[in-house]
Design an enzyme around this catalytic site. Structure first.
Site, PDB file in Angstrom:
ATOM      1  N   ARG A  44       1.955 -10.476  10.312  1.00 59.59           N
ATOM      2  CA  ARG A  44       3.290  -9.869  10.425  1.00 59.59           C
ATOM      3  C   ARG A  44       4.367 -10.832   9.960  1.00 59.59           C
ATOM      4  O   ARG A  44       5.487 -10.441   9.650  1.00 59.59           O
ATOM      5  CB  ARG A  44       3.620  -9.463  11.873  1.00 59.59           C
ATOM      6  N   GLN A  92      -7.726  -4.571   9.451  1.00 62.31           N
ATOM      7  CA  GLN A  92      -6.648  -4.160  10.343  1.00 62.31           C
ATOM      8  C   GLN A  92      -7.060  -2.986  11.227  1.00 62.31           C
ATOM      9  O   GLN A  92      -6.213  -2.253  11.745  1.00 62.31           O
ATOM     10  CB  GLN A  92      -5.396  -3.814   9.544  1.00 62.31           C
ATOM     11  N   ASP A 122      -3.677   7.644   4.306  1.00 62.13           N
ATOM     12  CA  ASP A 122      -3.199   6.290   4.606  1.00 62.13           C
ATOM     13  C   ASP A 122      -3.945   5.744   5.828  1.00 62.13           C
ATOM     14  O   ASP A 122      -4.437   6.517   6.644  1.00 62.13           O
ATOM     15  CB  ASP A 122      -1.693   6.374   4.900  1.00 62.13           C
ATOM     16  N   GLU A 123      -4.017   4.446   5.957  1.00 70.64           N
ATOM     17  CA  GLU A 123      -4.658   3.800   7.125  1.00 70.64           C
ATOM     18  C   GLU A 123      -6.031   4.389   7.406  1.00 70.64           C
ATOM     19  O   GLU A 123      -6.351   4.769   8.530  1.00 70.64           O
ATOM     20  CB  GLU A 123      -3.771   3.963   8.380  1.00 70.64           C
ATOM     21  N   LYS A 144       0.820  -1.212   0.000  1.00 72.71           N
ATOM     22  CA  LYS A 144       0.000   0.000   0.000  1.00 72.71           C
ATOM     23  C   LYS A 144       0.852   1.259   0.000  1.00 72.71           C
ATOM     24  O   LYS A 144       0.513   2.234  -0.654  1.00 72.71           O
ATOM     25  CB  LYS A 144      -0.954   0.012   1.189  1.00 72.71           C
ATOM     26  N   THR A 145       1.970   1.217   0.727  1.00 72.84           N
ATOM     27  CA  THR A 145       2.811   2.410   0.762  1.00 72.84           C
ATOM     28  C   THR A 145       3.377   2.686  -0.627  1.00 72.84           C
ATOM     29  O   THR A 145       3.487   3.836  -1.046  1.00 72.84           O
ATOM     30  CB  THR A 145       3.939   2.259   1.786  1.00 72.84           C
TER      31      THR A 145
END
Length: 673
Positions: free
Chosen positions: A608, A247, A216-217, A30-31
């Site tokens: 993770r 998330q 973002d997020e 995503k980044t």
DNA sequence: AATCCTGGAGTTTTT
DNA sequence: CTCCAGGATT
């Protein structure tokens, strides 16, 4: 990541015809999408960087994003680009619109501690309330603010006299903040949004300035943040948001994951793009993660996949006690590191609550395994930093009574509680700040000569420092100030060991150094020294330039952290400990029937892991002193059996387990010898 | 002002 | 059990 985009990512980056929602699963890049999109806007769409803003939640994320953009776009073209946290963006807006908001230059940002003590004062004075409730009231006010509820509305909606009292405290609290020329963290979002709702010109200015917004997020936004986004976007639709409803783990502090679904309603032309290819984990890890999260209801269905191969089965270790569990993890790390020829830093141990780290630390120390705990007292929470910040805050905002009280006797100025109480009383009567009250003539009638003298001396000294700061080199003036109060001497006197004192003093110099950096970086020829220092200090109050400090210990250490802290990170080998009912899901969440968020938390933990994931639980655990039998987490029952190797589920005696641990350990010891 | 004692609570955390 | 705050004691 300068590599090629996959087809979905490509669409997400190049779609600029309208509002765009990128549902980016864990590890789906995503980044990359955000940074590449910024580059695309600048380079291919000829949009000047200064009209683009990207917003994140943490300074760390913002920093990382800036770095990655600067690798894609040459410096000159990226000039003026805004990549910041929501709060920092809000701060900038407030700073530029000060006069429309009724604030004066050099305002203070109250952190949770400052806000708490202000509330306590209000509750004692006006409400005669139980101060045990300060925390609850503070939370409620934060909820109101992030939910866009004004004191007026809170009062109208109050169902009981208790709620009414709280709403009244809320109102007084806001008034008090204004009197101190201070804002709290929630205000950094709330005030701009309030301004834009009432002042079309101001809104126009900022819509002119920000012509493309990336967030973002997104699942972590609260109502007021979403409101601000909507206002800035208007009907232009120049918006890309990236998020993952699976998330969302911060609902307990006001995040509204449903903001993702609301986008569809608020922007009917919304383009939804799913990123489901994961570049992080093995297929097996993703399969397990997918199965778990499928137990939650979904607005958007999403299934992660990867072409990194099936990978090893996951493991689930059931140990006899929490002690055995920690011991097992420690010895595992030793063996696995040798077997897999990897580094300590390739391992992470994740847990639900901070207290779980304690035993683990002991065991790791015992085996001399280097580790790093994220969390704990941050650089900014350190006493020495808060002290020096107190001086800076008072320098910048003479009405900041919290800062005044923090530093008036640090180092000792022999001003007792009696003197301070009289001063506070006098100041409240006259409705002036504590510092201003020091210089008032009327004060001598209520204070003994000695106390008065000392207060005057302090006030005079501070105004000299302020003049020095405004007329000469600010950083030098601040250094002089710290030397003047002999803060170093005070530290050595009040700290157990000289080495600790030395370290604390280092922190102080780091703080001052970051002011220097900040002043250099934001060189604004037009602004006065005063204005520049004000700005630097307010940035510091958001701990903007400081928290990089904490990252320098990224040497070769095992990483210990809470599940919350692990979001956004990845590790080759992950241990997820304490997979028990009442721990994960946490007891309180069970009571509040908030299982879904706990499930997402577990999902975050699982995703993770890159190569291996080991989960563990203890059959018995000491709870508040007494040994209690535990129950395996319900989430374990939601995972596919065929992908998980279980160990310790047949009845195994404690002696056997300990023997096993000892064997592994001695075989390792041989390797070292 | 510093230290001792007692009682109560005991998730997650950034800005 | 262990940590903290706040009151009481020196």
């Amino acid at each position: 990541m300068a590599n090629k985009l996959n087809p979905r990512q490509h669409i997400a980056v190049h779609y600029i015809d309208g509002p765009c929602l990128v549902l980016a699963g864990a590890g789906s890049g995503k980044t990359s999408v955000i940074t590449r999109k910024i580059a695309y806007l600048i380079q291919q769409c000829d949009m000047p960087a200064r009209h683009i803003a990207a917003v994140t939640f943490t300074n760390k994320a913002a920093r990382e994003m800036k770095e990655r953009v600067s690798k894609l776009v040459n410096g000159a073209a990226a000039r003026g680009l805004t990549v910041s946290t929501f709060h920092n963006l809000g701060l900038n807006i407030i700073r530029r619109e000060l006069k429309h908001l009724g604030y004066k230059s050099g305002f203070t940002i109250f952190d949770a501690e400052d806000a708490g003590s202000l509330l306590k004062e209000i509750m004692l004075k006006d409400g005669d309330m139980d101060t045990d409730l300060v925390q609850s009231v503070q939370n409620q006010i934060s909820n109101w603010k992030s939910g866009l509820v004004e004191p007026q509305q809170a009062l109208e909606h109050a169902q009981s006299s208790g709620e009414q009292t709280w709403a009244l405290i809320y109102e007084r609290y806001n008034k008090a903040l204004r009197a101190y020329n201070a804002v709290d963290f929630d205000d950094l979002i709330r005030l701009p949004s309030q301004l834009f709702a009432t002042n079309a010109e101001a809104l126009g200015r900022w819509q002119q300035r920000i012509r493309y917004l990336l967030v973002d997020e997104y699942q972590d936004t609260n109502s007021s943040q979403y409101q601000l986004v909507k206002q800035l976007i208007g009907d232009r639709g120049a918006l890309t948001v990236v998020g993952d409803d699976d998330q969302s783990i911060y609902a307990w502090r006001g995040a509204r994951p449903e903001n993702l679904s609301l986008l569809k309603e608020d922007f009917p032309t919304l383009e939804v793009i799913k990123l489901e290819q994961n570049y992080r984990s093995t297929a097996r890890i993703l399969k397990v993660a997918n199965e778990l999260i499928a137990h939650n209801p979904h607005d958007f269905d999403k299934t992660l996949w990867s072409d990194l191969g099936m990978g090893e089965p996951l493991r689930l270790l059931r140990c006899s006690t929490e002690d055995a569990e920690s011991e097992r993890v420690a010895t595992e790390i030793i063996t696995q590191r040798l077997r897999r020829q990897c580094k300590f830093r390739d391992f992470a141990v994740l847990y639900r609550g901070n207290h779980q780290s304690r035993l683990l630390e002991l065991k790791l120390q015992h085996h001399q395994i280097p580790y790093n705990i994220s969390g704990g007292t941050s650089f900014f929470a350190r006493a020495e930093i808060k002290d020096v910040m107190g001086y800076l805050r008072l320098l910048v905002n003479p009405t900041d009574d919290n800062a005044f009280l923090r530093i008036i006797n640090t180092p000792r100025r022999h001003i007792g509680t009696g003197t301070l109480e009289a001063l506070a009383h006098y100041a409240t009567d006259r409705e002036v700040s504590l510092l201003a009250a020091c210089d008032e003539v009327g004060l001598q009638t209520v204070l003994p000569k000695k106390g008065l003298e000392r207060l005057r001396e302090f006030s005079l000294w501070l105004s000299r420092v302020r003049d020095n700061c405004h007329n000469n080199e600010p950083v030098a003036a601040i250094r002089e100030m710290v030397e003047d109060i002999d803060y170093e001497g005070w530290l050595y006197q009040n700290t157990s060991s000289p080495t600790v004192a030395e370290k604390r003093m280092d922190n102080v110099w780091t703080l001052i150094d970051s002011i220097r950096n900040s002043l250099e970086k934001h060189e604004d020829e037009t602004a006065s020294n005063e204005e520049r220092v004000n700005q630097a200090v307010s940035r510091l109050m958001l701990q903007d330039l400081l928290d990089r400090q904490e990252e320098e210990d990224v040497t070769d250490r095992v990483q210990l952290m809470t599940l919350h802290a692990s979001k956004g990170l990845e590790f080759p080998h992950v241990y997820l400990i304490g997979m028990e009912e009442e721990l994960l899901p946490h007891r309180n969440s069970i009571e509040e029937n908030n299982i879904e968020e706990e499930r997402r938390l577990t999902y975050v933990g699982i995703t993770r892991a890159q190569k291996t994931l080991t989960m563990s639980l203890a059959a018995t655990r000491k709870q508040f002193g007494e040994k209690v039998d535990t129950l395996a987490s319900r989430f374990l029952a939601e995972l596919p059996d065929e992908d998980i190797e279980r160990e310790g589920f047949a009845p195994v005696s404690k002696e056997q387990l300990e023997k096993k641990g000892a064997e592994t350990f001695s075989s390792i010891k041989k390797l070292f010898d």
